[in-house]
Design a protein around this motif. Sequence first.
Motif, PDB file in Angstrom:
ATOM      1  N   GLY A 136      53.924   3.448  42.536  1.00 59.49           N
ATOM      2  CA  GLY A 136      53.547   3.392  41.122  1.00 59.49           C
ATOM      3  C   GLY A 136      54.456   4.246  40.255  1.00 59.49           C
ATOM      4  O   GLY A 136      54.960   5.261  40.702  1.00 59.49           O
ATOM      5  N   SER A 137      54.655   3.840  39.032  1.00 56.27           N
ATOM      6  CA  SER A 137      55.490   4.612  38.115  1.00 56.27           C
ATOM      7  C   SER A 137      54.672   5.774  37.555  1.00 56.27           C
ATOM      8  O   SER A 137      53.480   5.891  37.806  1.00 56.27           O
ATOM      9  N   SER A 138      55.351   6.614  36.773  1.00 62.35           N
ATOM     10  CA  SER A 138      54.664   7.726  36.126  1.00 62.35           C
ATOM     11  C   SER A 138      53.504   7.213  35.290  1.00 62.35           C
ATOM     12  O   SER A 138      52.438   7.809  35.234  1.00 62.35           O
ATOM     13  N   LEU A 229      58.167  12.682  47.164  1.00 62.75           N
ATOM     14  CA  LEU A 229      58.040  13.626  46.054  1.00 62.75           C
ATOM     15  C   LEU A 229      56.658  13.521  45.412  1.00 62.75           C
ATOM     16  O   LEU A 229      55.983  14.509  45.152  1.00 62.75           O
ATOM     17  N   ARG A 230      56.217  12.271  45.220  1.00 64.76           N
ATOM     18  CA  ARG A 230      54.935  12.024  44.578  1.00 64.76           C
ATOM     19  C   ARG A 230      53.781  12.539  45.454  1.00 64.76           C
ATOM     20  O   ARG A 230      52.855  13.179  44.968  1.00 64.76           O
ATOM     21  N   LEU A 231      53.866  12.274  46.758  1.00 61.98           N
ATOM     22  CA  LEU A 231      52.809  12.733  47.667  1.00 61.98           C
ATOM     23  C   LEU A 231      52.753  14.259  47.707  1.00 61.98           C
ATOM     24  O   LEU A 231      51.685  14.858  47.674  1.00 61.98           O
ATOM     25  N   THR A 232      53.947  14.879  47.779  1.00 61.50           N
ATOM     26  CA  THR A 232      54.002  16.339  47.802  1.00 61.50           C
ATOM     27  C   THR A 232      53.371  16.906  46.539  1.00 61.50           C
ATOM     28  O   THR A 232      52.585  17.851  46.589  1.00 61.50           O
ATOM     29  N   LEU A 233      53.716  16.288  45.402  1.00 64.87           N
ATOM     30  CA  LEU A 233      53.168  16.755  44.123  1.00 64.87           C
ATOM     31  C   LEU A 233      51.647  16.658  44.134  1.00 64.87           C
ATOM     32  O   LEU A 233      50.942  17.593  43.747  1.00 64.87           O
TER      33      LEU A 233
END
Lengths: 327, 252
Positions: A136-138, A229-233
């Motif tokens: 998914g995008s931001s 990156l998204r999962l880590t965030l």
Amino acid sequence: MTRLMIALTVVLALLFCTALVLGPANIAPLDSLRTLVIDDQGALTLVMREIRLPRAILAVLIGASLGMTGAAMQGYLRNPLADPGLIGVSGSAALGAVLSIQTGVAATVAFALPLSALFGALIGVFLVLLLAGPRGSSLTLILAGIAISALAGALTSLTLNLSPNPWAASEIVFWMMGSLVDRSMTHVWIALPFIVVGVALLASLARGLDALTLGEDAAESMGINLKRLRLTLIFGTAAVVGASTAVAGAIGFIGLVVPHVLRPFVGARPGRLLWASALGGAILLLAADIAVRVVLPTRDLKLGVLTALIGAPLFLHLIYKTRKDGL
Amino acid sequence: MTLLCVKNLSLRRRNRDVLKDISFEIGAGELIGLIGPNGAGKTTLMRAALGMLPSTGMSSLAQLSARDRARAVAWMPQAREIAWPVTVETLVTLGRLPHLAQGQKPSLADREAIEEAMGYLDLTDMRDRTATRLSGGEQARVLLARALAQQTPLLMADEPTAGLDPSHQISTMQTFSKLARAGTSVIVSLHDLGLAARHCTRLIVIDDGTIVADGPPAQVLTPDLIRSTFSITAWYETTDQGIVFQPLEVVT
């Protein structure tokens, strides 16, 4: 270490000492610091080690968590107005806490309250993840976060409305406003592991967030794994926000305001902003907690009220400035 | 030396064949114009060749690890995104990211690459300016410098001249020409056929997801192809000032 980081560290150390020597027990500053280190077998050491120290440590831990999460969220979403509460983690954590109060689990089982807040935060994160999709995008992430926040807020209100316990409402209000009053070392030990892991996860994002300055496509082409990156965030955010809400309630605006204030000092680089915002968040929350104790020592002013009173006008000003700059 | 090899690349999206059996190879020192009407699949082809879209068939870049790919090709998306008010130098430095480990400071070699890229695009005097406050043409130059700082043998740019004034368009293409003469290959998608004809060493024409022509501009831009692919007529002449291509009328 840059001059900014040194300055922030010095201010933080000074505030930490100030927080330790302030209190209704009226102990002389040097005596209080001495009894903190050397056990006097009496009340003074007890006050220092069991009341003031955990309170100051929690202010630093939670402030740093909220500041760093704010910087990470803003960097990822490339939106200076983004907020850790935006992806619904704070709301879900608060819902978990409120539910455990209402079902009475909080009163019967030790640490059920903080644990259910943690659990709520995790459910919030998983729902956001599910809604936003694997790539998914931001924008989808923000929309998913708004939906989760709204749902968690509605369920919290529903729980409040159905409350049969006359004390439940005030307990929830106390919880939602956020406070560091009467926190013990136990609270520190509950929050610490989650915050350490979460902060480590968020700090590892520096490189990816820098690359995202050029947009998702360019960042990916430069070797950044956007999915990871998204999962880590998300997991980092859940860990620190869940743990923070669990022990101190929902304290707003730290993660929103601190990165804004510090951004010009790090050349607007999102990677460098992470640690700076952690220090800045710790400073702001410690200062707010000191102010709460100095301004109305007898009235138990809630921490969340103060941070909102400071944060909201500043934030409004920032929105106005951002608009004028045409960002 | 082959910098990119694409074989039988196909891509289906929403039950539609966006790319059909695309094959081509790119060697060193080429400036390739990827041309075709809107929706022909230019951006999709470039992103699929980079391995950023799931596709069937083979692309040599898609087979590389993310890190190796970032050292083999620099990609400039069409959207010129600069999210934060960083300085020009900071932005160009981002191009060194694939060459640096987490937390590693730029080495002397990295600094040289950054200086070279900024010098190449005449940005040295602007290094401390805030990138978000520059004009569109200047921002395009800064972003190109970022891609050059990556120091890859291949550069891919999606409509790098869109929204630029004529002088910026020409100087952008001249920069690419200069790079190609120095051995770096460049693939650019373009809508301006005049620019493509004049500056590119090779044109790949895509229509409806397939390659309909591939070769030097003079061989590719025939009246028949221009009519069938772009539905226009054009005036084409090799003059003493180089190739001149001017679209004329829409064919109905």
